[in-house]
Enzyme design. Structure first.
Site, PDB file in Angstrom:
ATOM      1  N   LYS A  79       0.848  -1.215   0.000  1.00 38.92           N
ATOM      2  CA  LYS A  79       0.000   0.000   0.000  1.00 38.92           C
ATOM      3  C   LYS A  79       0.872   1.250   0.000  1.00 38.92           C
ATOM      4  O   LYS A  79       2.056   1.209   0.360  1.00 38.92           O
ATOM      5  CB  LYS A  79      -0.914   0.030   1.239  1.00 38.92           C
ATOM      6  CG  LYS A  79      -0.201   0.032   2.606  1.00 38.92           C
ATOM      7  CD  LYS A  79       0.239   1.376   3.135  1.00 38.92           C
ATOM      8  CE  LYS A  79       1.017   1.251   4.437  1.00 38.92           C
ATOM      9  NZ  LYS A  79       1.849   2.377   4.773  1.00 38.92           N
TER      10      LYS A  79
ATOM     11  N   ASP B 288      -1.854  -1.717  10.371  1.00 42.51           N
ATOM     12  CA  ASP B 288      -2.050  -1.655   8.915  1.00 42.51           C
ATOM     13  C   ASP B 288      -2.818  -2.870   8.368  1.00 42.51           C
ATOM     14  O   ASP B 288      -3.166  -2.894   7.188  1.00 42.51           O
ATOM     15  CB  ASP B 288      -0.685  -1.593   8.201  1.00 42.51           C
ATOM     16  CG  ASP B 288      -0.144  -0.170   8.153  1.00 42.51           C
ATOM     17  OD1 ASP B 288      -0.952   0.777   8.235  1.00 42.51           O
ATOM     18  OD2 ASP B 288       1.089  -0.017   8.031  1.00 42.51           O
TER      19      ASP B 288
HETATM   20  O1  C5P Z   1       0.919  -1.506  14.425  1.00 44.69           O
HETATM   21  P1  C5P Z   1       2.368  -1.664  14.172  1.00 44.69           P
HETATM   22  O2  C5P Z   1       2.966  -2.807  14.909  1.00 44.69           O
HETATM   23  O3  C5P Z   1       2.714  -1.661  12.717  1.00 44.69           O
HETATM   24  O4  C5P Z   1       3.062  -0.323  14.784  1.00 44.69           O
HETATM   25  C1  C5P Z   1       4.425  -0.260  15.076  1.00 44.69           C
HETATM   26  C2  C5P Z   1       4.697   0.902  16.027  1.00 44.69           C
HETATM   27  O5  C5P Z   1       4.430   2.151  15.390  1.00 44.69           O
HETATM   28  C3  C5P Z   1       3.818   0.913  17.267  1.00 44.69           C
HETATM   29  O6  C5P Z   1       4.368   0.137  18.296  1.00 44.69           O
HETATM   30  C4  C5P Z   1       3.793   2.403  17.635  1.00 44.69           C
HETATM   31  O7  C5P Z   1       4.958   2.763  18.346  1.00 44.69           O
HETATM   32  C5  C5P Z   1       3.858   3.089  16.282  1.00 44.69           C
HETATM   33  N1  C5P Z   1       2.503   3.463  15.792  1.00 44.69           N
HETATM   34  C6  C5P Z   1       1.864   4.551  16.375  1.00 44.69           C
HETATM   35  N2  C5P Z   1       0.608   4.901  15.928  1.00 44.69           N
HETATM   36  C7  C5P Z   1       0.008   4.225  14.924  1.00 44.69           C
HETATM   37  C8  C5P Z   1       0.646   3.132  14.308  1.00 44.69           C
HETATM   38  C9  C5P Z   1       1.912   2.787  14.774  1.00 44.69           C
HETATM   39  O8  C5P Z   1       2.399   5.194  17.280  1.00 44.69           O
HETATM   40  N3  C5P Z   1      -1.208   4.598  14.524  1.00 44.69           N
END
Ligand code: C5P
Length: 313
Positions: free
Chosen positions: A11, A137
């Site tokens: 994406k 995501d």
């Molecule tokens: O959800 P994912 O594991 O991909 O996110 C990785 C890190 O990115 C999270 O632990 C967080 O620190 C940060 N993040 C965030 N806000 C979001 C998505 C991700 O702070 N909406």
């Protein structure tokens, strides 16, 4: 069903506004997702011994519990007390840790694939609920839509019925940027700016410290993304190009100044707009046609190794 092969697309984020930091450490976003024609392939084979075995020749992809595909399979197994297993081959084309959500897409594809392979018959809503637990995501890819608006952590998905087909060139620099670091640095920069620009009286009284975002900010955010969506509805790519936006750029550019140079390089071509995707380090341009995209890809390939010409998928 014994075997199954599915594509797992990447994406781009055409718009990403960080609204506020949440008490759970995540950030509240307004983001516009576009699915693109750069994809991995996942092959699923049922196993009788109950094991989950991931096979991936890419050296940066873990095959154990660190892999989101493995975690997705284990989640389904434990939630539904399953004794069956699976071998999952991942053929990678999407660069790893690039802001293109390759790992999240693979996890979504694993939930969809194993739902079929194991005959679970779970609804899309159930799969999305599992996906949300694994990563912000993932729900977008489970929604099955080419375009979607993401709110909350980027994981509350509103599918958009847009018919437009865009062309992009995506450059993935060799260095890595970690999502967590980019968000943390964003929060740091924001705090610094607030201290610098906010009247001292407001700081002393602790106004707006981590509280809800001012309503005018929310209105402006939804206005801007809605304007971009309207341009896309009208297939007005010139105006859409001007509407690309990513709040995480300052943070990513400050962590990796070379990224800013890459964005400037794009800006000197006939690109309609340039932006960081997600938390980077991928930078992409919106290009008028396939022909122009292929030609820009050739030009940028002289300087960068990982350059892709892609379209809406
Ligand atoms: O959800 P994912 O594991 O991909 O996110 C990785 C890190 O990115 C999270 O632990 C967080 O620190 C940060 N993040 C965030 N806000 C979001 C998505 C991700 O702070 N909406």
């Amino acid at each position: 069903m014994k075997t199954l092969t599915l594509l797992s697309p990447a994406k781009l984020n055409l718009f990403l506004k960080v609204v506020k930091k949440r008490p759970d450490g995540y950030h509240e976003l307004v983001t516009l997702f576009e699915r693109i024609s750069l994809y991995d392939t996942l092959r699923f084979k049922r196993r009788r011994d109950g094991k989950i075995k991931i096979i991936c020749p890419h050296r940066d992809v873990p095959t154990g519990p660190k892999n989101l595909v493995y975690r997705a399979a284990q989640l389904l197994k434990s939630k539904h007390r399953l004794s069956c297993g699976a071998t999952i081959h991942i053929m990678k084309r999407i660069p790893v840790a690039a802001g293109l959500a390759g790992g999240s897409s693979n996890a979504a594809t694993a939930l969809l694939g194993l739902n079929k392979l194991w005959g679970l018959e779970l609804s899309r809503e159930q799969l999305i609920a599992y996906g949300r637990r694994l990563g912000a995501d993932i729900p977008f890819f489970l929604s099955g839509s080419t375009w979607a608006l993401g709110t909350e952590r980027g994981d509350k998905i509103k599918p958009l019925a847009l018919k437009t087909k865009l062309w992009h060139v995506v450059v993935v620099p060799q260095f890595r940027l970690y999502t967590k670091d980019v968000f943390e640095h964003f929060a740091f920069l924001k705090a610094q700016k607030q201290l610098k620009y906010k009247p001292l009286s407001a700081v002393r009284k602790g106004k707006n410290k981590g509280g809800p975002a001012p309503t005018n900010m929310l209105t402006k955010t939804s206005d801007n993304v809605n304007i971009l969506i309207r341009h896309l509805q009208k297939n007005d790519v010139v105006r859409a190009g001007k509407g690309l936006y990513n709040d995480l750029e300052d943070s990513a550019f400050s962590l990796s100044p070379r990224l800013k140079i890459l964005k400037e390089l794009f800006g000197r071509s006939n690109t309609l707009g340039v932006s960081l995707s997600g938390s980077g380090p991928s930078i992409f341009g919106l290009i008028r046609s396939q022909k122009e995209a292929e030609s820009l890809k050739r030009a940028l390939s002289r300087r960068y190794r990982r350059v892709f010409a892609v379209t809406t998928y």
